[in-house]
Design an enzyme around this catalytic site. Structure first.
Site: not given
Ligand SMILES: O=C(O)c1ccccc1NCC(=O)[C@H](O)[C@H](O)COP(=O)(O)O
Length: 256
Positions: A115, A181, A160, A56, A211-212, A54
């Site tokens: 995204k 997520n 999601e 980001k 995800e995340s 991502e």
């Molecule tokens: O990433 C955040 O801080 C966030 C806060 C509030 C709502 C959504 C958020 N993120 C969106 C996502 O789904 C993530 O960017 C994506 O899954 C990647 O997650 P990560 O690997 O933990 O950065």
């Protein structure tokens, strides 16, 4: 705001309010999408863990902003073996833009996910992408209509979910690419058990993403063991050497 929105973290309520205010595209898009399931299969055949890396720049849970050229970041991610890319287009909380996505998609040949926090049909027309994200919690009862509207434009759709009830709604609406997520929308905490709880109920023929919160090789292996066809990784790839970080995840099952 309905009662259930009271439970959302203030940052998430702010994201949702901004999304509802955002205009759509000027004309209807028609996309010739690169197949995400095919890209996942190709990575598996190649011995790589399928990773959606991502772009980001920032987020409500990240300190500072990474201002690198998104195209440079995208090339490094693909160089590290990424199966697909996710590009934030949300401008107010994630530092993204539709222009970033347009440029990245032009520069790489892997599928690219938009995204964002799409809540209306017109917003689907803001920019072309291979996949768009629909967040079950945010779109509520509009999920079936938005899913159809996205597919009519040629998009593949990543739906999601965060729990079993949202999964059931996604499956009923016909979702075939499903992301669980791990970040809860109330406290913004990540818990990999979320994926482990929901994944067993996802139909076998769906393409399933974790995800995340995937921040280490061990996390990657854990999500794959729990049934993830692919991993969506943002922060842990953006933090430091983007190519090396991507490679660490794509080789997670073949490295020591
Ligand atoms: O990433 C955040 O801080 C966030 C806060 C509030 C709502 C959504 C958020 N993120 C969106 C996502 O789904 C993530 O960017 C994506 O899954 C990647 O997650 P990560 O690997 O933990 O950065």
């Amino acid at each position: 705001m309905d009662a259930s929105e009271d439970e959302l973290a203030p940052e998430v309520r702010s994201i949702l309010a901004a999304a509802r205010d955002r205009s759509g595209g000027k004309s209807r898009v028609s996309v010739d999408a690169r197949s995400f399931p095919d890209a996942v299969d190709a990575a598996e055949a190649d011995g790589r863990v399928p990773v959606v890396a991502e772009v980001k720049p920032t987020s409500p849970t990240t300190e500072g902003t990474r201002g690198d050229d998104p195209v440079e970041l995208a090339r490094k991610m693909v160089g590290g073996g990424a199966t697909a890319l996710s590009v934030l287009t949300e401008p107010d909380h994630f530092g993204g833009s539709t222009e970033n996505l347009r440029r990245v998609r032009e520069a790489v040949d892997v599928p690219v996910l938009r995204k964002d926090f799409v809540v209306s049909e017109a917003q689907l027309d803001a920019v072309e992408a291979d996949l768009v994200l629909l967040i079950a919690r945010f779109v509520g009862d509009d999920l079936p209509d938005l899913l159809s509207a996205a597919r009519e434009r040629g998009f593949q759709v990543l739906v999601e979910v965060h729990d079993r009830a949202e999964l059931d709604r996604a499956v009923e609406a016909g979702a075939d690419i499903i992301g669980v997520n791990n970040r809860d929308l109330a406290k913004l905490e990540v818990d990999l058990e979320t994926f482990e709880r929901v994944a067993p109920h996802v139909p076998d023929d769906a393409t399933l993403l974790a995800e995340s919160g995937v921040s280490s090789v061990e996390d990657a292996r854990r999500m794959r063991a729990a049934g993830a066809d692919a991993l969506l990784v943002g922060t842990a790839i953006m933090d430091g050497d983007v190519r090396a970080n991507t490679e660490r995840f794509t080789t997670a099952e073949t490295s020591e």
